[in-house]
Motif scaffolding. Structure first.
Motif, short mmCIF file in Angstrom:
data_model
loop_
_atom_site.label_atom_id
_atom_site.label_comp_id
_atom_site.label_asym_id
_atom_site.label_seq_id
_atom_site.Cartn_x
_atom_site.Cartn_y
_atom_site.Cartn_z
N ILE A 90 0.87 -1.17 0.00
CA ILE A 90 0.00 0.00 0.00
C ILE A 90 0.91 1.23 0.00
O ILE A 90 1.46 1.60 1.04
N PRO A 91 1.13 1.84 -1.17
CA PRO A 91 2.04 2.98 -1.25
C PRO A 91 1.50 4.21 -0.53
O PRO A 91 0.29 4.47 -0.55
N VAL A 92 2.40 4.94 0.10
CA VAL A 92 2.07 6.20 0.76
C VAL A 92 2.97 7.27 0.16
O VAL A 92 4.17 7.05 -0.03
N ARG A 93 2.36 8.42 -0.16
CA ARG A 93 3.14 9.50 -0.78
C ARG A 93 2.61 10.84 -0.29
O ARG A 93 1.53 10.93 0.28
N ILE A 94 3.39 11.87 -0.55
CA ILE A 94 3.00 13.24 -0.23
C ILE A 94 2.56 13.90 -1.53
O ILE A 94 3.33 13.95 -2.50
N LYS A 95 1.33 14.40 -1.56
CA LYS A 95 0.81 15.07 -2.75
C LYS A 95 1.67 16.29 -3.06
O LYS A 95 1.98 17.08 -2.18
N ASP A 96 2.08 16.43 -4.33
CA ASP A 96 2.87 17.57 -4.81
C ASP A 96 4.16 17.75 -4.02
O ASP A 96 4.57 18.88 -3.72
N PHE A 97 4.83 16.65 -3.69
CA PHE A 97 6.05 16.71 -2.88
C PHE A 97 7.18 17.42 -3.61
O PHE A 97 7.43 17.18 -4.78
N ASP A 98 7.84 18.31 -2.92
CA ASP A 98 9.03 19.01 -3.40
C ASP A 98 10.06 18.97 -2.27
O ASP A 98 9.89 19.59 -1.24
N TYR A 99 11.10 18.18 -2.47
CA TYR A 99 12.07 17.95 -1.40
C TYR A 99 12.67 19.24 -0.85
O TYR A 99 12.94 19.35 0.33
N SER A 100 12.84 20.25 -1.70
CA SER A 100 13.47 21.50 -1.24
C SER A 100 12.62 22.24 -0.22
O SER A 100 13.14 23.00 0.59
N ARG A 101 11.29 22.01 -0.23
CA ARG A 101 10.45 22.71 0.75
C ARG A 101 9.65 21.78 1.66
O ARG A 101 9.10 22.21 2.65
N ASP A 102 9.57 20.50 1.30
CA ASP A 102 8.72 19.56 2.04
C ASP A 102 9.51 18.49 2.78
O ASP A 102 8.93 17.48 3.17
N GLY A 103 10.78 18.67 2.98
CA GLY A 103 11.62 17.63 3.55
C GLY A 103 11.18 17.13 4.91
O GLY A 103 11.43 15.99 5.27
N ASP A 104 10.51 17.94 5.71
CA ASP A 104 10.16 17.51 7.05
C ASP A 104 8.75 17.96 7.44
O ASP A 104 8.55 18.62 8.45
N LEU A 105 7.76 17.61 6.62
CA LEU A 105 6.38 17.95 6.94
C LEU A 105 5.95 17.25 8.23
O LEU A 105 6.32 16.11 8.48
N GLN A 106 5.14 17.92 9.03
CA GLN A 106 4.63 17.35 10.28
C GLN A 106 3.18 17.77 10.48
O GLN A 106 2.67 18.66 9.80
N GLY A 107 2.52 17.16 11.44
CA GLY A 107 1.21 17.58 11.91
C GLY A 107 0.17 17.73 10.83
O GLY A 107 0.03 16.89 9.94
N ASP A 108 -0.59 18.84 10.92
CA ASP A 108 -1.70 19.08 10.00
C ASP A 108 -1.24 19.16 8.55
O ASP A 108 -1.93 18.67 7.65
N GLN A 109 -0.09 19.79 8.32
CA GLN A 109 0.43 19.90 6.94
C GLN A 109 0.63 18.51 6.34
O GLN A 109 0.27 18.27 5.20
N LEU A 110 1.22 17.61 7.12
CA LEU A 110 1.47 16.26 6.65
C LEU A 110 0.15 15.54 6.40
O LEU A 110 -0.06 14.95 5.34
N GLN A 111 -0.77 15.60 7.35
CA GLN A 111 -2.04 14.89 7.22
C GLN A 111 -2.86 15.38 6.02
O GLN A 111 -3.53 14.60 5.36
N GLU A 112 -2.79 16.68 5.73
CA GLU A 112 -3.52 17.23 4.59
C GLU A 112 -2.99 16.73 3.26
O GLU A 112 -3.74 16.62 2.29
N ARG A 113 -1.70 16.43 3.19
CA ARG A 113 -1.09 16.07 1.90
C ARG A 113 -0.70 14.61 1.78
O ARG A 113 -0.31 14.16 0.70
N LEU A 114 -0.81 13.85 2.87
CA LEU A 114 -0.45 12.44 2.83
C LEU A 114 -1.52 11.67 2.07
O LEU A 114 -2.71 11.80 2.34
#
Length: 125
Positions: A90-114
């Motif tokens: 079951i793959p898990v990914r971050i929607k519209d992931f950009d390593y330069s700005r999204d390297g350490d998403l947490q909390g609500d930001q992570l849950q909204e885009r996971l």
């Protein structure tokens, strides 16, 4: 399978290089399955997945060996050769992931885009 630092600029160069290849086949699993193992290095992702699927799910992280995922239903992030060892993935990914700005998403930001994708079976030949 391209060796590190190999640069090929034309189709002719690719043909002349005679590189090895593998075919990765992905099939959707139609029935609903539940994971029995989480694979992720990201603490926020692990926390979210455990809250959704169960705190008792074991977590694998780091450099994995095929035997560690063989026959399991895995949720998280795996390269194709390891996903092929799992019974289901079951793959898990971050929607519209950009390593330069999204390297350490947490909390609500992570849950909204996971994004938890549909389960699949991977075959590599």
């Amino acid at each position: 399978i391209l060796p590190r630092n190999l640069r090929l600029n034309t189709a002719e160069e690719v043909f002349e290089e005679d590189v090895d290849y593998q075919v990765v086949q992905i099939q959707k699993i139609k029935e609903e399955i539940l994971p029995d193992t989480i694979v992720s290095r990201h603490a926020g992702t692990v926390e979210y997945l455990q809250s959704r699927y169960g705190q008792d799910l074991p977590v694998l992280s780091g450099n994995l060996e095929p035997e560690e995922v063989k026959g399991k239903i895995v949720i998280g992030t795996l390269p194709p050769h390891l996903a092929a060892e799992a019974e289901g993935y079951i793959p898990v990914r971050i929607k519209d992931f950009d390593y330069s700005r999204d390297g350490d998403l947490q909390g609500d930001q992570l849950q909204e885009r996971l994004v938890v994708d549909s389960p699949i079976k991977v075959t590599v030949s």
